[in-house]
Design an enzyme around this catalytic site. Structure first.
Site, PDB file in Angstrom:
ATOM      1  N   ARG A   6       0.860  -1.185   0.000  1.00 24.54           N
ATOM      2  CA  ARG A   6       0.000   0.000   0.000  1.00 24.54           C
ATOM      3  C   ARG A   6       0.894   1.232   0.000  1.00 24.54           C
ATOM      4  NH1 ARG A   6      -2.097  -3.492   4.020  1.00 24.54           N
ATOM      5  NH2 ARG A   6      -4.179  -4.296   3.537  1.00 24.54           N
ATOM      6  N   LYS A  42      -2.321  -2.044   7.530  1.00 26.20           N
ATOM      7  CA  LYS A  42      -3.741  -1.825   7.800  1.00 26.20           C
ATOM      8  C   LYS A  42      -4.185  -2.729   8.948  1.00 26.20           C
ATOM      9  CE  LYS A  42      -8.119  -1.331   5.324  1.00 26.20           C
ATOM     10  NZ  LYS A  42      -8.791  -1.504   4.028  1.00 26.20           N
ATOM     11  N   HIS A  65      -2.450   2.319  -6.114  1.00 32.01           N
ATOM     12  CA  HIS A  65      -2.971   1.086  -5.515  1.00 32.01           C
ATOM     13  C   HIS A  65      -3.208   0.012  -6.589  1.00 32.01           C
ATOM     14  CE1 HIS A  65      -4.433  -0.740  -1.798  1.00 32.01           C
ATOM     15  NE2 HIS A  65      -5.415  -1.293  -2.493  1.00 32.01           N
ATOM     16  N   ARG A 113      -0.715  -2.745  -6.577  1.00 30.49           N
ATOM     17  CA  ARG A 113      -0.969  -3.812  -5.596  1.00 30.49           C
ATOM     18  C   ARG A 113      -1.961  -4.821  -6.163  1.00 30.49           C
ATOM     19  NH1 ARG A 113      -1.237  -4.995   0.144  1.00 30.49           N
ATOM     20  NH2 ARG A 113      -3.355  -5.439   0.865  1.00 30.49           N
ATOM     21  N   HIS A 148      -4.068  -9.608   4.179  1.00 28.15           N
ATOM     22  CA  HIS A 148      -5.520  -9.682   4.332  1.00 28.15           C
ATOM     23  C   HIS A 148      -5.882 -10.564   5.519  1.00 28.15           C
ATOM     24  CE1 HIS A 148      -6.283  -8.708  -0.203  1.00 28.15           C
ATOM     25  NE2 HIS A 148      -6.068  -7.630   0.524  1.00 28.15           N
ATOM     26  N   TYR A 174      -9.556 -11.312  -6.543  1.00 22.93           N
ATOM     27  CA  TYR A 174      -8.642 -11.363  -7.687  1.00 22.93           C
ATOM     28  C   TYR A 174      -8.910 -12.556  -8.598  1.00 22.93           C
ATOM     29  CZ  TYR A 174      -6.352  -7.765  -5.009  1.00 22.93           C
ATOM     30  OH  TYR A 174      -6.103  -6.606  -4.320  1.00 22.93           O
TER      31      TYR A 174
END
Length: 309
Positions: free
Chosen positions: A160, A185, A250, A253, A276, A285
């Site tokens: 990120r 995050k 982004h 990524r 994640h 994805y």
């Protein structure tokens, strides 16, 4: 600093008189309490700032009432106003509800049940992904060594933008070929991969720029490169590369994750590299991967023959 400003406070703020019954003063006291509680629970500065902005705007809407006196219906009225009048997105409404849930359930210990308020459905948008050729063109379009290495790092490790600008020299483990991402995050640490090509680029970059602490330093010594500067680097490179898709930094990524999936990488590994919490987040994805879609053939190919290339 930024946190205090998010709550509308300044360092020079005068003490609040103890016996005033003004709703405005009561709200200010509550905002201070909320700010302190967020810090005690080690929420990230970004979350504190976001919650502060949400709660301050909320208190201004009910300027004539005390926050503790508001009901479920008051909150519903406010949320409806934000959706229908302010036209806020589903994601922003979710942020507001998260902030208010913290206030009423965690700080006030209120009987108000915000779980009863349904969140607006978020439109499911698939991420924009660059092809390998587009990524190559974008990286080659940047003539500045620092900018090129920043973009190479973003793509090669699936970082990120906030993670890129907060990398320090010691986060690059050249022996184990790993990058240590601190407080990503959700305040989570993780490791992601360090490519040989990027390591070569980082060595060239270090020789030329000699960063002292932050891997990418800003204009002022001792300060990290700003998020906006990194975004601008990407925007300029995308424009020079002639990329017409609606992209941001982004997107690198998203492209990293999708290209790994197309190479046959297990989705659990991709989940770990991206940081994640749930594999369901990573599964998006699979909807943009050429590996799955490319195995199929349209019925029209059985009717008409494509031109030979």
């Amino acid at each position: 600093g930024d946190v205090a400003e998010a709550f509308g406070f300044t360092k020079a703020a005068k003490p609040i008189p103890p016996r005033s019954s003004s709703p405005r003063i009561e709200s200010s006291r509550d905002l201070e309490l909320i700010q302190r509680e967020l810090r005690i629970r080690n929420y990230s500065p970004r979350t504190i700032k976001t919650y502060g902005s949400c709660v301050r705007t909320f208190s201004e809407y009910f300027a004539s009432k005390r926050l503790r006196e508001l009901s479920n219906e008051d909150i519903r009225e406010y949320i409806l106003h934000q959706i229908e009048v302010k036209k806020l997105s589903a994601g922003t409404i979710s942020q507001i509800l998260n902030a208010l849930r913290f206030v009423y359930e965690e700080v006030y210990k209120s009987p108000i049940v915000l779980g009863d308020i349904e969140r607006p459905k978020k439109a499911r948008q698939l991420p924009v992904v660059l092809s390998l050729e587009e990524v190559k063109a974008l990286l080659e379009s940047s003539g500045n060594l620092k900018h090129r290495v920043l973009l190479m790092l973003a793509y090669s490790a699936g970082l990120r933008v906030s993670e890129i600008v907060h990398l320090k020299l010691e986060d690059i483990d050249s022996q184990r070929k790993l990058i240590h991402v601190h407080s990503g995050k959700g305040q989570k640490d993780r490791y992601t991969m360090l490519s040989d090509v990027v390591l070569d680029g980082l060595r060239d970059y270090w020789k030329a720029y000699k960063p002292q602490s932050w891997l990418f330093e800003g204009q002022r010594a001792g300060e990290p490169y700003s998020v906006r500067s990194a975004q601008k680097v990407f925007e300029n490179a995308a424009e020079k590369a002639g990329i017409r898709k609606h992209v941001s930094i982004h997107t690198l990524r998203h492209s990293f994750a999708t290209h790994l999936l197309e190479q046959g990488t297990d989705i659990r590994f991709i989940q770990a590299l991206l940081g994640h919490s749930s594999v369901k987040t990573t599964e998006i994805y699979t909807h943009v991967s050429r590996r799955q879609i490319g195995m199929l053939h349209s019925p029209i190919d059985q009717i008409l023959q494509p031109r030979e290339k």
